[in-house]
Design an enzyme around this catalytic site. Structure first.
Site, PDB file in Angstrom:
ATOM      1  N   HIS A 191     -37.297 -61.847  26.755  1.00 47.96           N
ATOM      2  CA  HIS A 191     -35.934 -61.241  27.412  1.00 47.96           C
ATOM      3  C   HIS A 191     -36.356 -59.975  27.990  1.00 47.96           C
ATOM      4  O   HIS A 191     -36.676 -58.875  27.296  1.00 47.96           O
ATOM      5  CB  HIS A 191     -34.924 -61.239  26.292  1.00 47.96           C
ATOM      6  CG  HIS A 191     -34.419 -62.751  26.207  1.00 47.96           C
ATOM      7  ND1 HIS A 191     -34.086 -62.950  24.852  1.00 47.96           N
ATOM      8  CD2 HIS A 191     -34.239 -63.924  26.822  1.00 47.96           C
ATOM      9  CE1 HIS A 191     -33.390 -64.230  24.872  1.00 47.96           C
ATOM     10  NE2 HIS A 191     -33.818 -64.789  26.092  1.00 47.96           N
ATOM     11  N   GLU A 194     -35.089 -56.363  26.502  1.00 49.32           N
ATOM     12  CA  GLU A 194     -35.199 -55.900  25.320  1.00 49.32           C
ATOM     13  C   GLU A 194     -36.519 -55.058  25.077  1.00 49.32           C
ATOM     14  O   GLU A 194     -37.554 -55.682  24.548  1.00 49.32           O
ATOM     15  CB  GLU A 194     -35.239 -57.393  24.354  1.00 49.32           C
ATOM     16  CG  GLU A 194     -34.115 -58.170  24.491  1.00 49.32           C
ATOM     17  CD  GLU A 194     -33.869 -59.682  23.906  1.00 49.32           C
ATOM     18  OE1 GLU A 194     -34.778 -59.936  23.289  1.00 49.32           O
ATOM     19  OE2 GLU A 194     -33.012 -60.187  24.172  1.00 49.32           O
ATOM     20  N   HIS A 323     -37.544 -60.163  19.510  1.00 57.04           N
ATOM     21  CA  HIS A 323     -36.563 -59.831  20.417  1.00 57.04           C
ATOM     22  C   HIS A 323     -35.608 -58.884  19.872  1.00 57.04           C
ATOM     23  O   HIS A 323     -35.921 -57.943  18.975  1.00 57.04           O
ATOM     24  CB  HIS A 323     -35.344 -60.941  20.323  1.00 57.04           C
ATOM     25  CG  HIS A 323     -35.998 -62.296  20.876  1.00 57.04           C
ATOM     26  ND1 HIS A 323     -35.206 -62.807  22.078  1.00 57.04           N
ATOM     27  CD2 HIS A 323     -36.722 -63.270  20.662  1.00 57.04           C
ATOM     28  CE1 HIS A 323     -35.894 -63.899  22.277  1.00 57.04           C
ATOM     29  NE2 HIS A 323     -36.717 -64.284  21.598  1.00 57.04           N
ATOM     30  N   GLU A 403     -35.054 -60.423  15.597  1.00 55.28           N
ATOM     31  CA  GLU A 403     -34.290 -59.484  16.518  1.00 55.28           C
ATOM     32  C   GLU A 403     -34.420 -58.128  15.694  1.00 55.28           C
ATOM     33  O   GLU A 403     -34.115 -57.898  14.738  1.00 55.28           O
ATOM     34  CB  GLU A 403     -32.804 -59.803  16.491  1.00 55.28           C
ATOM     35  CG  GLU A 403     -32.592 -61.294  16.705  1.00 55.28           C
ATOM     36  CD  GLU A 403     -32.090 -61.381  18.259  1.00 55.28           C
ATOM     37  OE1 GLU A 403     -32.515 -60.604  19.051  1.00 55.28           O
ATOM     38  OE2 GLU A 403     -31.740 -62.469  18.474  1.00 55.28           O
TER      39      GLU A 403
HETATM   40  O1  0X9 Z   1     -30.014 -65.952  22.335  1.00 49.26           O
HETATM   41  C1  0X9 Z   1     -31.348 -65.821  22.017  1.00 49.26           C
HETATM   42  O2  0X9 Z   1     -32.146 -66.281  22.689  1.00 49.26           O
HETATM   43  C2  0X9 Z   1     -31.694 -64.965  21.002  1.00 49.26           C
HETATM   44  N1  0X9 Z   1     -30.799 -63.812  20.842  1.00 49.26           N
HETATM   45  S1  0X9 Z   1     -30.973 -62.507  22.043  1.00 49.26           S
HETATM   46  O3  0X9 Z   1     -29.941 -61.473  21.770  1.00 49.26           O
HETATM   47  N2  0X9 Z   1     -32.260 -61.891  21.790  1.00 49.26           N
HETATM   48  O4  0X9 Z   1     -31.100 -63.148  23.271  1.00 49.26           O
HETATM   49  C3  0X9 Z   1     -31.509 -65.692  19.466  1.00 49.26           C
HETATM   50  C4  0X9 Z   1     -32.108 -67.094  19.505  1.00 49.26           C
HETATM   51  C5  0X9 Z   1     -32.142 -67.731  18.091  1.00 49.26           C
HETATM   52  N3  0X9 Z   1     -31.532 -68.768  17.817  1.00 49.26           N
HETATM   53  C6  0X9 Z   1     -30.066 -68.816  17.743  1.00 49.26           C
HETATM   54  N4  0X9 Z   1     -29.509 -68.001  17.640  1.00 49.26           N
HETATM   55  N5  0X9 Z   1     -29.832 -70.167  17.517  1.00 49.26           N
HETATM   56 ZN    ZN Z   2     -33.910 -61.906  22.942  1.00 45.92          ZN
END
Ligand code: 0X9
Ligand code: ZN
Length: 443
Positions: A191, A194, A323, A403
């Site tokens: 991403h 980040e 992330h 994260e």
């Molecule tokens: O949404 C995402 O891709 C990730 N969070 S972010 O804020 N870095 O974009 C988390 C993905 C992990 N999987 C789930 N939350 N189900």
């Molecule tokens: Zn992310």
């Protein structure tokens, strides 16, 4: 030579045309934190997320507060809606353009200072500042030149034709290790916004290699057991775009034919439960899943790498996609909170617990790191990297989305003075995780 290149890069980035602080893209946008207690409020929020295409900075959940970037023209209406539903909220950032301006001005100042001093060797590399994409690639070249058992290789190419560099760290095996050694894969920057992710992955790599050379026992043990494959910045086009145009851009940059909106969320584009919950079929969404699984060059590059490893009979043991933010360590499943957890889940969660404990003990970071199965702890996301790492080509037992910092004070616009503390705690966390794997799977 490098010095000249760096000066040119800084000059290009700070020219009026490309200096992002001047685009005013985020003027008046607010970051609003909502405390959600009930599932039905979550559902409601996710519904307007889709309708209004809001940019959620943290995962909609009842466990952590939900931070959402609200466009200038919608802030009053949105607050009225929250009041009506009796949802508690707080404005975290009044005007995100000010934050983005300060952040980029600081990054430029740091780069200009470094350009004056000059970089000659890897020893001069400054891990405490954010680096543009070209410098990250140069860093990888310098690391490979410095250590005889490290190789830089071309991992793939972005849509805009940038080479995505990767490092293979293959130190001599210790007596316990299998031949060939199992692979540990670290990926940064999927991403674009980040920035702490590539910075932390680089710090981790640099520290591990330096400790290894100093004869440190942890580094020797880990590198004696595993080969490490490191991709510091996967989403090269997106990352460049955050430096030149929109600091808060998330997706990759491949255009979507027949739609004005550019880009796919690479973390919805993997071929693991692709197209199910928590991913959008609409190209303008920030969680757009892509037209078909792996239809972006960056995700294709990831899969090609693991196809090749698989064909060569290599085992991938650990897969971490770094992330930010909000500090959870997320194991499968991502795609569903209802799906039965895999048999490996107990080990995955125990290893994540060891990692979180180590990360918390380094600096006692505010809010702390937590861990859990992604969709149960937070929200559902299909086509995500941690499910892909486990259930698709890599078939790694231990796969996570980690994260990093913080828990919302600065969010994605994390000041550079948090890079080293983030790196130190991630280093300790990484060693603890890999030690768990060694003790549990190889002893
Ligand atoms: O949404 C995402 O891709 C990730 N969070 S972010 O804020 N870095 O974009 C988390 C993905 C992990 N999987 C789930 N939350 N189900
Ligand atoms: Zn992310």
């Amino acid at each position: 030579m490098k010095f000249v290149v760096l000066l040119a890069a800084v000059a290009a980035l700070s020219s009026a045309a490309s200096f992002p602080g001047k685009t005013e893209h985020y003027r008046g946008n607010q970051l609003i934190r909502i405390t959600v207690e009930y599932e039905e409020d979550l559902k409601w929020l996710r519904n307007i997320e889709e309708k209004m295409n809001l940019d959620f900075w943290t995962d909609p959940s009842t466990i952590r507060p939900v931070d959402v970037m609200v466009p200038r023209d919608f802030t009053s209406e949105f607050k009225r809606m929250l009041n009506k539903r009796e949802l508690y909220y707080k404005v975290l950032r009044q005007d995100l353009q000010d934050d983005v301006d300060n952040d980029l001005a600081e990054a430029m100042r740091a780069l200009q200072k470094k350009a004056r001093i000059g970089i000659q060797t890897l020893d001069d590399f400054d891990y405490s500042i954010y680096h543009p994409f070209d410098e990250i690639q140069q860093w990888a070249t310098d690391v490979a030149n410095e250590y005889s058992f490290v190789t830089k290789f071309k991992f793939g190419e972005t849509y805009e034709g940038r080479e995505i560099g990767a490092l293979e760290i293959a130190a001599p095996a210790n007596a316990m290790a299998s031949d060939p050694k199992p692979v540990v894969y670290f990926e940064g920057g999927i991403h674009a916004r980040e920035w702490i992710s590539p910075a932390t992955v680089m710090f981790f790599t640099g520290k591990l290699l330096e400790m290894y050379n100093n004869g440190d026992a942890d580094a020797r043990r880990v590198l004696g057991m595993f080969d490490l494959h490191i991709v510091p910045s996967l989403n090269g086009d997106g990352y460049v775009f955050t430096w030149t145009d929109e600091r808060l851009w998330r997706k990759a940059r491949q255009p979507n034919p027949d739609f004005g909106c550019v880009g796919t969320d690479l973390n919805r584009n993997f071929d693991a439960f692709w197209g199910q919950n928590g991913a959008s079929p609409w190209p303008c969404s920030i969680v757009y899943r892509g037209f078909t699984p792996l239809n972006n060059p960056e995700t294709t590059a990831v899969d090609a790498h693991f196809q090749a490893l698989k064909a060569a009979g290599r085992v991938t043991k650990v897969f971490i996609d770094w992330h930010s933010y909000s500090q959870p360590i997320l194991a499968p499943w991502s795609y569903s909170s209802a799906a039965e957890l895999p048999a490996e889940s107990e080990n995955q969660l125990a290893a994540a617990a060891a990692m979180a404990a180590a990360m918390n003990s380094t600096n006692s970071v505010a809010g702390g790191y937590i861990h859990g199965a992604s969709a149960r702890l937070l929200y559902e996301a299909s086509g995500a990297s941690n499910d892909y790492g486990f259930a698709s080509t890599p078939a790694a037992t231990y796969t996570y989305v980690v994260e990093l910092r913080d828990t919302g004070e600065y969010g994605f616009v994390l000041p550079a003075d948090q890079i080293l503390p983030s790196g130190e705690e991630s280093y300790d966390g990484g060693i603890a995780l890999l030690d768990y794997v060694i003790n549990n799977d190889y002893d």
